[in-house]
Design a protein around this motif. Structure first.
Motif, mmCIF file in Angstrom:
data_model
loop_
_atom_site.group_PDB
_atom_site.id
_atom_site.type_symbol
_atom_site.label_atom_id
_atom_site.label_comp_id
_atom_site.label_asym_id
_atom_site.label_seq_id
_atom_site.Cartn_x
_atom_site.Cartn_y
_atom_site.Cartn_z
ATOM 1 N N ASN A 57 3.843 -7.089 -6.109
ATOM 2 C CA ASN A 57 3.434 -6.350 -5.066
ATOM 3 C C ASN A 57 4.514 -5.077 -4.976
ATOM 4 O O ASN A 57 5.721 -5.319 -5.303
ATOM 5 C CB ASN A 57 2.842 -6.905 -3.771
ATOM 6 C CG ASN A 57 4.168 -7.261 -2.793
ATOM 7 O OD1 ASN A 57 5.197 -6.982 -2.940
ATOM 8 N ND2 ASN A 57 3.882 -8.459 -2.200
ATOM 9 N N TRP A 58 4.312 -4.164 -4.067
ATOM 10 C CA TRP A 58 5.406 -3.080 -4.077
ATOM 11 C C TRP A 58 6.705 -3.599 -3.371
ATOM 12 O O TRP A 58 7.973 -2.940 -3.520
ATOM 13 C CB TRP A 58 5.003 -1.810 -3.119
ATOM 14 C CG TRP A 58 3.836 -1.100 -4.219
ATOM 15 C CD1 TRP A 58 2.719 -0.540 -4.003
ATOM 16 C CD2 TRP A 58 4.261 -0.408 -5.463
ATOM 17 N NE1 TRP A 58 2.049 0.108 -5.109
ATOM 18 C CE2 TRP A 58 3.102 0.188 -6.002
ATOM 19 C CE3 TRP A 58 5.276 -0.270 -6.372
ATOM 20 C CZ2 TRP A 58 2.937 0.939 -6.903
ATOM 21 C CZ3 TRP A 58 5.332 0.519 -7.490
ATOM 22 C CH2 TRP A 58 4.183 1.015 -7.851
ATOM 23 N N ALA A 105 7.593 5.553 -6.890
ATOM 24 C CA ALA A 105 6.051 5.233 -6.559
ATOM 25 C C ALA A 105 6.044 4.206 -5.612
ATOM 26 O O ALA A 105 5.179 4.377 -4.620
ATOM 27 C CB ALA A 105 5.658 4.728 -8.146
ATOM 28 N N ALA A 106 6.763 3.211 -5.454
ATOM 29 C CA ALA A 106 6.929 2.238 -4.265
ATOM 30 C C ALA A 106 7.153 2.845 -3.180
ATOM 31 O O ALA A 106 6.551 2.547 -2.097
ATOM 32 C CB ALA A 106 7.861 1.141 -4.917
ATOM 33 N N ASP A 108 6.656 5.980 -2.344
ATOM 34 C CA ASP A 108 5.543 6.808 -2.040
ATOM 35 C C ASP A 108 4.356 5.920 -1.265
ATOM 36 O O ASP A 108 3.830 6.517 -0.478
ATOM 37 C CB ASP A 108 5.028 7.577 -3.200
ATOM 38 C CG ASP A 108 5.854 8.592 -3.878
ATOM 39 O OD1 ASP A 108 6.914 8.806 -3.048
ATOM 40 O OD2 ASP A 108 5.770 8.997 -4.800
ATOM 41 N N VAL A 109 4.208 4.788 -1.938
ATOM 42 C CA VAL A 109 3.062 3.803 -1.035
ATOM 43 C C VAL A 109 3.741 3.261 0.054
ATOM 44 O O VAL A 109 2.714 3.538 1.115
ATOM 45 C CB VAL A 109 2.592 2.819 -2.329
ATOM 46 C CG1 VAL A 109 1.740 2.080 -1.557
ATOM 47 C CG2 VAL A 109 2.065 3.408 -3.382
ATOM 48 N N ASN A 112 3.823 5.822 3.264
ATOM 49 C CA ASN A 112 2.573 6.325 3.555
ATOM 50 C C ASN A 112 1.925 5.387 4.671
ATOM 51 O O ASN A 112 1.419 4.346 3.839
ATOM 52 C CB ASN A 112 1.990 6.883 2.718
ATOM 53 C CG ASN A 112 0.546 7.647 2.811
ATOM 54 O OD1 ASN A 112 -0.142 7.115 3.819
ATOM 55 N ND2 ASN A 112 0.376 8.701 2.305
ATOM 56 N N GLN A 115 -1.828 4.345 2.863
ATOM 57 C CA GLN A 115 -1.751 3.686 1.719
ATOM 58 C C GLN A 115 -1.097 2.404 1.697
ATOM 59 O O GLN A 115 -1.349 1.502 1.118
ATOM 60 C CB GLN A 115 -0.597 4.408 0.413
ATOM 61 C CG GLN A 115 -1.441 5.478 0.090
ATOM 62 C CD GLN A 115 -0.559 6.305 -1.061
ATOM 63 O OE1 GLN A 115 0.778 6.511 -0.895
ATOM 64 N NE2 GLN A 115 -1.208 7.008 -1.945
ATOM 65 N N LYS A 116 -0.024 2.056 2.621
ATOM 66 C CA LYS A 116 0.390 0.807 2.869
ATOM 67 C C LYS A 116 -0.505 -0.190 3.265
ATOM 68 O O LYS A 116 -0.527 -1.096 3.043
ATOM 69 C CB LYS A 116 1.666 1.038 3.918
ATOM 70 C CG LYS A 116 2.403 -0.395 3.929
ATOM 71 C CD LYS A 116 3.499 0.142 5.131
ATOM 72 C CE LYS A 116 4.507 -1.135 5.475
ATOM 73 N NZ LYS A 116 5.321 -0.771 6.266
ATOM 74 N N THR A 119 -3.179 -0.975 0.130
ATOM 75 C CA THR A 119 -2.800 -1.479 -0.902
ATOM 76 C C THR A 119 -1.281 -1.706 -1.027
ATOM 77 O O THR A 119 -0.528 -0.855 -0.640
ATOM 78 C CB THR A 119 -3.268 -0.827 -2.246
ATOM 79 O OG1 THR A 119 -2.692 -1.814 -3.329
ATOM 80 C CG2 THR A 119 -2.601 0.343 -2.600
ATOM 81 N N THR A 120 -0.689 -3.000 -1.207
ATOM 82 C CA THR A 120 0.573 -3.237 -1.472
ATOM 83 C C THR A 120 1.089 -3.782 -2.564
ATOM 84 O O THR A 120 2.124 -4.356 -3.039
ATOM 85 C CB THR A 120 1.256 -4.007 -0.367
ATOM 86 O OG1 THR A 120 0.695 -5.341 -0.290
ATOM 87 C CG2 THR A 120 1.221 -3.318 0.998
#
Length: 122
Positions: A57-58, A105-106, A108-109, A112, A115-116, A119-120
Motif C-alpha cells: 500500500n501507499w 504518485a504516493a 498525490d494519492v 487527496n 483518493q485516500k 484506495t491506499t
C-alpha cells in the motif's frame, strides 16, 4: 574496490528485475565501504521499487509504518525525506528517477482526501 563492484552488481541485478538481490548487493557494498558515496540512497531507491512491485500500500511505499497515525504533516515530511534521497540530481542510481515518480504518485494519492479514502493500495 570490492564495494564498487558490489554497487555495480546491485545496478545489474536491478536491471534484471531482481530487486532483492539488488538490495543485498547494495548492503554488501555499504559493508565493504561505509563511506561509499550514495549507497543509502541507492538502497532507498531499490526498496521503493521492491515495495511497488509487491503491490504494497501507499503508506508502506512512503515508509509510513502506522497509517492510523499518519496525518498530512507526517505524509509531507516523509515525502520530503524520500524526495531528497531519490531525486535523480541527488541519486546517481539508474533506478532513482522511477523511484522518485513512485514517491510522487504516493503523495498525490495520500494528500487527496477523496483518493485516500477510496484506495491506499497500488
Amino acid at each position: 574496490m570490492a564495494a564498487v563492484k558490489a554497487r555495480q552488481a546491485a545496478e545489474a541485478y536491478f536491471t534484471l528485475g531482481n530487486f532483492e538481490h539488488a538490495i543485498m548487493q547494495a548492503k554488501v557494498a555499504k559493508e565493504f565501504d561505509p563511506d561509499l558515496s550514495g549507497m543509502d540512497n541507492y538502497m532507498t531507491a531499490y526498496q521503493m521499487h521492491s515495495a511497488v512491485s509487491h503491490k504494497q500500500n501507499w503508506y508502506i511505499v512512503r515508509g509510513i509504518e502506522n497509517p492510523t497515525v499518519a496525518d498530512s504533516e507526517t505524509i509531507k515530511k516523509q515525502y520530503k525525506r524520500l524526495a531528497l534521497a531519490l531525486h535523480p540530481d541527488k541519486n546517481a542510481s539508474i533506478v532513482a528517477e522511477g523511484a522518485f515518480k513512485h514517491v510522487k504518485a504516493a503523495l498525490d494519492v495520500l494528500s487527496n482526501p477523496a483518493q485516500k479514502r477510496l484506495t491506499t493500495s497500488l
